[in-house]
Scaffold this active site. Structure first.
Site, PDB file in Angstrom:
ATOM      1  N   GLY A   1      40.811  16.865 -18.450  1.00  0.00           N
ATOM      2  CA  GLY A   1      39.343  16.906 -18.549  1.00  0.00           C
ATOM      3  C   GLY A   1      38.890  18.183 -19.216  1.00  0.00           C
ATOM      4  N   ASN A   2      37.606  18.493 -19.116  1.00  0.00           N
ATOM      5  CA  ASN A   2      37.097  19.765 -19.643  1.00  0.00           C
ATOM      6  C   ASN A   2      35.949  20.253 -18.769  1.00  0.00           C
ATOM      7  OD1 ASN A   2      34.487  18.785 -20.802  1.00  0.00           O
ATOM      8  ND2 ASN A   2      35.881  17.524 -22.024  1.00  0.00           N
ATOM      9  N   HIS A   3      35.424  21.438 -19.096  1.00  0.00           N
ATOM     10  CA  HIS A   3      34.452  22.099 -18.206  1.00  0.00           C
ATOM     11  C   HIS A   3      33.000  21.660 -18.424  1.00  0.00           C
ATOM     12  CE1 HIS A   3      37.358  24.687 -16.385  1.00  0.00           C
ATOM     13  NE2 HIS A   3      37.766  25.139 -17.563  1.00  0.00           N
TER      14      HIS A   3
END
Ligand code: CTP
Length: 402
Positions: A212-214
């Site tokens: 995923g990412n932030h």
């Protein structure tokens, strides 16, 4: 959610028997999420008490230019009151007040506030039927509308005098609906549909892990709220996000993976007028998703990745009349890279974030953007809250689609 939610409503009460209904009116405005202040003419206090209206509005009620508090004289500034309001409503508006408003007389705080107000002004007349029919009243009603004020017509029914006819103030619920509908009708994106993507995507590795990412989703959610407040029907396709939204114009479609986001976007894209893709979509995903949890070993683990579909590019390829907006998050050669994305993805506008700018990008409450259009016209914006940035972006879109 009402369009009045968050709006500042200034209610001016004048001396008609219908003033007793303003207690309900204030309640309805408060229930719709509006902030309410009340200004009364001195004579109207014989019909409804300031205490009732201040309790219901949760604000002090003003009726004179000066007020004594302890030993101090306080000045009620009509200019400040007029500027504070997003909407002013004068209800009930008596024949006397209508005539004074027409002629610019300001011998009380309410009238001085009316003359100073810059916001839309609604007025709901209330008087006996013969007064309502009098040529001087008709002249006042016409002149006030010519000045740009909005008439909420009186209705027919039994009047305080016992006579039956036209002159009753519209019912509080009808006044509130009248104002809501009037605001909605004038909203620039009324009748338009917008697709917005927000948040990250999660690409599964096995049943418990993902890549995923932030991205927090904040930028996309702010865009959705701003578009809905401008009257648009919004389809908000969001990856996993803690952001919340409750607006009757926003349909939230929750997805996890890039493929699910792709499918949802293609479901809605054909019906929308504008699409804004602000999601931080994963560019790669594991080629094979393990069906069981991957067990720890002493050797290195290699996960083979394959590209996801570029949603924005795929929408550019099938674009007909949609106005298509993309985002670009860059670390170097920002403007050149963003321009290349406009061409490659057939965009009408791109919103560029540079990670070299402090306070821009993911998981912050602020953003610093540059907007570039299809003619490569650039506009650089200062660091602002994401809410303010969403207004800037919508204004740039509005100036090109309307
Ligand atoms: N985007 C998308 N689908 C993807 C990847 C990106 O729709 N699979 C969209 C994003 O929502 C954004 C725009 O494409 O509006 C640009 O995303 P960005 O990550 O900056 O660019 P990429 O095209 O992925 O190129 P790169 O990562 O190489 O800069």
């Amino acid at each position: 959610m009402s369009v009045l939610s968050g709006k500042k409503v200034l209610l001016g009460v004048t001396a008609g028997i219908a003033a007793y209904k303003t207690a309900s009116l204030v309640r309805l405005f408060i229930k719709s999420g509006a902030e309410v202040m009340v200004v009364m003419t001195p004579a109207s206090k014989d019909f409804v008490t300031p205490l009732t209206l201040s309790t219901l509005s949760k604000n002090p009620v003003h009726s004179t230019f000066y007020e004594k508090e302890d030993e101090n004289e306080l000045w009620n500034n009509h200019v400040d009151l007029g500027l504070w309001a997003d909407i002013m409503l004068i209800a009930p508006a008596t024949a006397n007040t209508l005539s004074k408003m027409t002629n610019g007389i300001c011998d009380n705080l309410l009238l001085a506030t009316y003359l100073s107000a810059k916001c839309p002004i609604y007025f709901a007349p209330a008087m006996d039927l013969d007064m309502y029919q009098h040529p001087s009243t008709k002249k006042s009603l016409q002149s006030l509308q010519n000045f740009g004020n909005i008439l909420i017509p009186a209705t027919s029914g039994e009047l305080a005098s016992g006579l039956v006819g036209e002159g009753r103030m519209a019912e509080p619920a009808d006044i509130v609906s009248f104002i809501e509908n009037d605001i909605l009708f004038k909203l620039p994106l009324r009748g338009k549909k917008i697709l917005i993507t927000a948040g990250p995507t999660y690409e599964a590795i096995d049943p418990v892990r993902f890549i995923g990412n932030h991205s927090s989703g904040k930028m996309g959610f702010e865009l959705a709220k701003t578009a809905a407040n401008l009257g648009a029907e919004v389809f908000l396709v969001s990856g996993p996000s803690y952001q919340k939204v409750t607006h009757s114009f926003i349909h939230r479609i929750d997805v996890k993976s890039a493929q699910q986001m792709y499918d949802a976007c293609h479901t809605y894209y054909k019906t929308v007028d504008i699409a804004i893709l602000s999601a931080a979509v994963a560019d790669y995903r594991p080629k094979n998703i393990a069906t069981q949890k991957i067990k720890k070993k002493d050797t290195a683990l290699v996960i083979e990745l394959e590209p996801t579909k570029d949603i924005l590019k795929s929408l550019g390829q099938i674009k007909t009349t949609q106005f298509l907006v993309g985002f670009a998050l860059e670390t170097n050669n920002e403007v050149e890279n963003a321009k290349a994305k406009i061409v490659k993805k057939k965009l009408d506008l791109i919103v560029l974030n540079s990670l070299q700018d402090k306070g821009a990008g993911f998981a912050t409450d602020t953003n610093k953007i540059t907007i570039i259009d299809a003619n490569f016209k650039q506009k650089v914006f200062a660091l602002k809250s994401k809410k303010e940035v969403s207004v800037d972006i919508m204004n740039e879109i509005l100036s090109r689609v309307l």
